[in-house]
Motif scaffolding. Structure first.
Motif, mmCIF file in Angstrom:
data_model
loop_
_atom_site.group_PDB
_atom_site.id
_atom_site.type_symbol
_atom_site.label_atom_id
_atom_site.label_comp_id
_atom_site.label_asym_id
_atom_site.label_seq_id
_atom_site.Cartn_x
_atom_site.Cartn_y
_atom_site.Cartn_z
ATOM 1 N N VAL A 24 0.836 -1.202 0.000
ATOM 2 C CA VAL A 24 0.000 0.000 0.000
ATOM 3 C C VAL A 24 0.873 1.255 0.000
ATOM 4 O O VAL A 24 0.608 2.213 -0.741
ATOM 5 C CB VAL A 24 -0.978 -0.007 1.195
ATOM 6 C CG1 VAL A 24 -1.700 1.322 1.313
ATOM 7 C CG2 VAL A 24 -1.978 -1.139 1.041
ATOM 8 N N ALA A 25 1.935 1.257 0.799
ATOM 9 C CA ALA A 25 2.831 2.419 0.850
ATOM 10 C C ALA A 25 3.473 2.665 -0.510
ATOM 11 O O ALA A 25 3.584 3.813 -0.958
ATOM 12 C CB ALA A 25 3.899 2.210 1.919
ATOM 13 N N GLU A 26 3.868 1.596 -1.151
ATOM 14 C CA GLU A 26 4.476 1.728 -2.478
ATOM 15 C C GLU A 26 3.474 2.270 -3.490
ATOM 16 O O GLU A 26 3.761 3.216 -4.226
ATOM 17 C CB GLU A 26 4.995 0.363 -2.931
ATOM 18 C CG GLU A 26 5.672 0.374 -4.282
ATOM 19 C CD GLU A 26 6.120 -1.018 -4.672
ATOM 20 O OE1 GLU A 26 5.819 -1.417 -5.818
ATOM 21 O OE2 GLU A 26 6.758 -1.700 -3.843
ATOM 22 N N LEU A 27 2.279 1.681 -3.521
ATOM 23 C CA LEU A 27 1.263 2.114 -4.480
ATOM 24 C C LEU A 27 0.804 3.550 -4.227
ATOM 25 O O LEU A 27 0.497 4.283 -5.171
ATOM 26 C CB LEU A 27 0.064 1.164 -4.441
ATOM 27 C CG LEU A 27 0.317 -0.246 -4.965
ATOM 28 C CD1 LEU A 27 -0.878 -1.140 -4.702
ATOM 29 C CD2 LEU A 27 0.682 -0.227 -6.443
ATOM 30 N N ALA A 28 0.772 3.936 -2.960
ATOM 31 C CA ALA A 28 0.322 5.289 -2.609
ATOM 32 C C ALA A 28 1.444 6.319 -2.680
ATOM 33 O O ALA A 28 1.188 7.516 -2.551
ATOM 34 C CB ALA A 28 -0.273 5.277 -1.206
ATOM 35 N N GLY A 29 2.679 5.877 -2.856
ATOM 36 C CA GLY A 29 3.797 6.814 -2.869
ATOM 37 C C GLY A 29 4.031 7.452 -1.514
ATOM 38 O O GLY A 29 4.374 8.630 -1.415
ATOM 39 N N LEU A 30 3.860 6.663 -0.449
ATOM 40 C CA LEU A 30 3.950 7.205 0.907
ATOM 41 C C LEU A 30 5.324 7.803 1.211
ATOM 42 O O LEU A 30 5.413 8.892 1.777
ATOM 43 C CB LEU A 30 3.592 6.139 1.945
ATOM 44 C CG LEU A 30 3.575 6.601 3.398
ATOM 45 C CD1 LEU A 30 2.573 7.735 3.602
ATOM 46 C CD2 LEU A 30 3.263 5.434 4.320
ATOM 47 N N ALA A 31 6.389 7.131 0.832
ATOM 48 C CA ALA A 31 7.731 7.650 1.122
ATOM 49 C C ALA A 31 7.939 9.018 0.485
ATOM 50 O O ALA A 31 8.512 9.918 1.106
ATOM 51 C CB ALA A 31 8.793 6.666 0.655
ATOM 52 N N GLU A 32 7.450 9.184 -0.724
ATOM 53 C CA GLU A 32 7.583 10.476 -1.406
ATOM 54 C C GLU A 32 6.698 11.530 -0.741
ATOM 55 O O GLU A 32 7.089 12.689 -0.613
ATOM 56 C CB GLU A 32 7.210 10.344 -2.885
ATOM 57 C CG GLU A 32 8.157 9.477 -3.694
ATOM 58 C CD GLU A 32 7.903 7.979 -3.540
ATOM 59 O OE1 GLU A 32 6.814 7.578 -3.052
ATOM 60 O OE2 GLU A 32 8.803 7.197 -3.888
ATOM 61 N N ALA A 33 5.502 11.128 -0.321
ATOM 62 C CA ALA A 33 4.579 12.071 0.313
ATOM 63 C C ALA A 33 5.102 12.540 1.663
ATOM 64 O O ALA A 33 4.897 13.694 2.047
ATOM 65 C CB ALA A 33 3.199 11.426 0.482
ATOM 66 N N VAL A 34 5.764 11.660 2.395
ATOM 67 C CA VAL A 34 6.284 11.990 3.722
ATOM 68 C C VAL A 34 7.514 12.895 3.624
ATOM 69 O O VAL A 34 7.731 13.752 4.474
ATOM 70 C CB VAL A 34 6.622 10.686 4.492
ATOM 71 C CG1 VAL A 34 7.473 10.947 5.702
ATOM 72 C CG2 VAL A 34 5.348 9.965 4.874
ATOM 73 N N HIS A 35 8.284 12.717 2.560
ATOM 74 C CA HIS A 35 9.502 13.510 2.388
ATOM 75 C C HIS A 35 9.167 15.005 2.404
ATOM 76 O O HIS A 35 8.338 15.465 1.640
ATOM 77 C CB HIS A 35 10.199 13.145 1.080
ATOM 78 C CG HIS A 35 11.492 13.854 0.884
ATOM 79 N ND1 HIS A 35 12.616 13.532 1.604
ATOM 80 C CD2 HIS A 35 11.839 14.872 0.083
ATOM 81 C CE1 HIS A 35 13.606 14.331 1.247
ATOM 82 N NE2 HIS A 35 13.154 15.153 0.315
ATOM 83 N N GLY A 36 9.780 15.740 3.299
ATOM 84 C CA GLY A 36 9.555 17.175 3.408
ATOM 85 C C GLY A 36 8.390 17.567 4.298
ATOM 86 O O GLY A 36 8.147 18.749 4.511
#
Length: 135
Positions: A24-36
């Motif tokens: 789910v984190a990968e599909l949702a782009g969670l790491a990118e969304a959390v960055h910053g």
């Protein structure tokens, strides 16, 4: 998928298993969304020591910790051992319930209680920012 369907997919299709939060984190782009981000707020119906074994808030906290972003968890209730989640990146955890409630009452009041706790967190974040500017 768990149980028989997962076993069948693995046996017949040579499928692999991965934790749901990873997918789910990968599909949702969670790491990118959390960055910053300045803060991540995550939630679950109940947080306790068993939450270390696959609950979404722990996965979210690990991703946010890797990005250096603090995490606050909101839960319908906090059970025994929830403090162990702090070692996984959850900086603080709060229950939505303002006091003893039946499950029925908690479910009926969930939206109002979530809104109230979110407002409390916003006030806390504002106070923390004011205190940091004074230092």
């Amino acid at each position: 998928a768990a149980g028989g369907l997962g076993f069948a997919a693995r046996a017949v299709l040579k499928a692999g298993f991965r934790p749901g939060i990873e997918l789910v984190a990968e599909l949702a782009g969670l790491a990118e969304a959390v960055h910053g981000a300045d803060l991540v707020i995550t939630g679950e119906g109940r947080l306790d020591g068993q939450s270390l074994h696959g609950k979404t808030p722990v996965g979210v906290a690990r991703i946010a910790r890797a990005a250096g972003v603090p995490v606050i968890a909101l839960a319908g209730s906090l059970g025994e051992g929830y403090q162990r989640l702090y070692a996984e990146g959850i900086g603080a955890a709060f229950s939505l319930a303002p006091g003893p409630l039946s499950l029925e009452q908690a479910m009926q009041q969930a939206a109002d209680q979530l809104s109230a706790r979110a407002a409390d967190l916003a006030r806390l974040w504002q106070i923390a920012g004011m205190a940091a500017r004074r230092v």
